[in-house]
Scaffold this active site. Sequence first.
Site, PDB file in Angstrom:
ATOM      1  N   ASP A 221      -0.600   3.245  -0.328  1.00  0.00           N
ATOM      2  CA  ASP A 221       0.057   1.948  -0.282  1.00  0.00           C
ATOM      3  C   ASP A 221       1.559   2.237  -0.234  1.00  0.00           C
ATOM      4  O   ASP A 221       2.004   3.364  -0.497  1.00  0.00           O
ATOM      5  CB  ASP A 221      -0.320   1.075  -1.485  1.00  0.00           C
ATOM      6  CG  ASP A 221       0.008  -0.401  -1.223  1.00  0.00           C
ATOM      7  OD1 ASP A 221       0.789  -0.688  -0.286  1.00  0.00           O
ATOM      8  OD2 ASP A 221      -0.509  -1.269  -1.948  1.00  0.00           O
TER       9      ASP A 221
HETATM   10  C1  BGC Z   1       1.004  -3.893  -0.227  1.00  0.00           C
HETATM   11  C2  BGC Z   1       0.085  -3.528   0.928  1.00  0.00           C
HETATM   12  C3  BGC Z   1       0.837  -3.685   2.224  1.00  0.00           C
HETATM   13  C4  BGC Z   1       2.071  -2.823   2.183  1.00  0.00           C
HETATM   14  C5  BGC Z   1       2.904  -2.886   3.448  1.00  0.00           C
HETATM   15  C6  BGC Z   1       2.333  -3.169  -0.178  1.00  0.00           C
HETATM   16  O1  BGC Z   1       3.237  -3.699  -1.089  1.00  0.00           O
HETATM   17  O2  BGC Z   1       0.367  -3.624  -1.457  1.00  0.00           O
HETATM   18  O3  BGC Z   1      -1.056  -4.317   0.909  1.00  0.00           O
HETATM   19  O4  BGC Z   1       0.005  -3.356   3.291  1.00  0.00           O
HETATM   20  O5  BGC Z   1       2.898  -3.242   1.105  1.00  0.00           O
HETATM   21  O6  BGC Z   1       3.535  -4.099   3.533  1.00  0.00           O
END
Ligand code: BGC
Length: 676
Positions: A221
């Site tokens: 993530d």
């Molecule tokens: C989120 C993800 C997301 C990523 C990119 C993170 O803060 O948990 O689900 O895909 O950011 O935006």
Amino acid sequence: MFKLSDFTLDEKLKMLIGKNGWEVETSGKAPKFEMHDGPNGCKCFENNDDWTSKIIPTHCYPALSVISNSWDEDAAFFDGEGIAMDCVDNHTEMLLAPGVNIKRSLACGRNFEYFSEDPYLAGKMAKKFIEGLQSKGVGACIKHYALNNSEYDRLNVSANADERTMHDIYLRNFKIALEAKPWAVMCSYNRINGVYASENKDLLDEKLRKEMNYDGVIMSDWGAVFNRAKSLKATLDLQMPYEEHAFGQLKKAYEAGFITDDEIDASCDRLLKMIEKAVAAKPLRTAPLTHDERYERCVSLAEGGMVLLKNDGILPLKPVKKLGVIGTFAKFPAYSGGGSANVFSKYPPKPLYDEFKKLYPETEVVFEGVFHDDGKREIINNLAKVNKAQRLAYSSDAVVMTVGTGEFEESEARDRYTIKLRPQFISVVNAVAKYNKNVILVVEASSAVDLTEVEDSVAAILFTGFAGDGMNEAIAKIISGKTNPSGKLTETFPYDIEDCYVTPDLENYYYDDYTDGVFVGYRHFDKYNLPVRYEFGFGLSYSEFEYSNLDIKKSGEDYVVSYDVKNVSKVDGKEVSQVYIKDVFSLLPRPEKELAAFSKDLIKAGETKRVSVKIEKSSLEYYLPPIKDYYLESGDFEVYVGGSSRNLPLKGKITVVMPPYTQFTPTNEIDDEMLL
Ligand code: BGC
């Protein structure tokens, strides 16, 4: 074709840490590979190197929780397919979606991005979403693996769960969804049994790769990697987004012998294979639907996922002389939750009152916002405004009143502290309802809401979820009867959040013990025999259905369950029928019932439809830690069929007979079965 041997060591290390916010670094030796959020639309920025650059407007599809409430696997496919077209138009090779985490806590701010409290349902819907997306040559990155079931302090908290709980609930959803072969899996931010998901070899390598036979890319993530070398050892292939220190961290670890060429090559190889998939999928990358058609798809998906919770008979609403539409949401609907999933709409929802004007051309439709009219749905109602709304209610034949949450309450990185409606909403609903008996309450929230303080005052309640660009059109169509509601809840609405096992308060701010085990969602309420306000699987329709003639037949390792559903009303409607199983005698405690199959069928007025679904062997099994495997127990299983988890008129039985040497049933006799 590009090959790993073309890359120098430094180029390989760079491949492992991302190029910028959204791309894989290929050093010009392989085609570009770009990924963007997800899950309810394709959200990309004008400049991948600049977080502050403009977001390109695309279609905002209903949140996954709405898709889930449709219980319609075709809808999940069409949702993925529709979003894929926006990815095709916007140079996106992979969508960071779907989210499949289990709704363990009703307060989790991200529940709108997830499907259900039930792993079977979440897995099945996610699988179809992935198939839809990938049918158009756009990869899926399923997230957030795993046990990311609340947002509070997500960068520190450790979700502590035993092996059985993990396998039967929190990994099962992923296992089912992986059947659709997503190109990537995104790990979660949190720790699992003490160790960060990104560094958790047991979670990534043992469970995901070895047990679940997953051979694709595992990525982090955004910002979930704390030590890149440790995460590489856990087989995490890609850190996202680019962070300056990561290259040095890897280089140092390599020079110290902590990470090896084999480990680096294995991860780079998986990344190159993912890029190869994107290249091979190019012929599939087409966007045949026009933007108007995509918008229409948003509307029909929204219609299918809205849930009618209460109807004293006022709905469908016949044309009236004057219709009052009250509440700011009617102008600025809560069409999306907050955080990374918040899509910038190309076709923002049209005002609800305008939709009513179209459907009721003879009716005088009057709007009164009450709350602040700045698009942010700020609540600063004052007495004069409430009084205006009361006057409108008094002079109208019926009132559609809109309330809800929005991207501030339901968002990534935070949890809700209550599931009650804001006090101002409660007071305005009750104030308005004093002057009109025909108030139709539209609740624009995406997760469970406690409606106790308003539900007796109103004639009907429609729960919409964050239903995307087509939201207001869908609401108006359902209220007018142009569309017969067919959504059902995929999470339990309790009377009180205190009835849940997990409440918004963490006792210890370092970890969250999953002592509820496998008893999550309806499994919890069933275990303690607790009444709930709206049960899992509940939703009203303008039609009425009757169930009969249950038949169960073995078919290979599975069971085919057939039954009749009769539409005993005068209107065509869709019914979501549900099949649950109960293991009558089991070695370990099992839930009172577990969803094992479902079907959504259009049944014409007066028609009887024979529905057939399959209970797969995996639905009868559970994880038995001492054998480190799933276990199918000989014995009786009850089968229940009906329209919700607490309305199951049909009951049948399956008797499983397994070879005795596979069984662990206690016995006082010498077991010489193996000698036979
Ligand atoms: C989120 C993800 C997301 C990523 C990119 C993170 O803060 O948990 O689900 O895909 O950011 O935006």
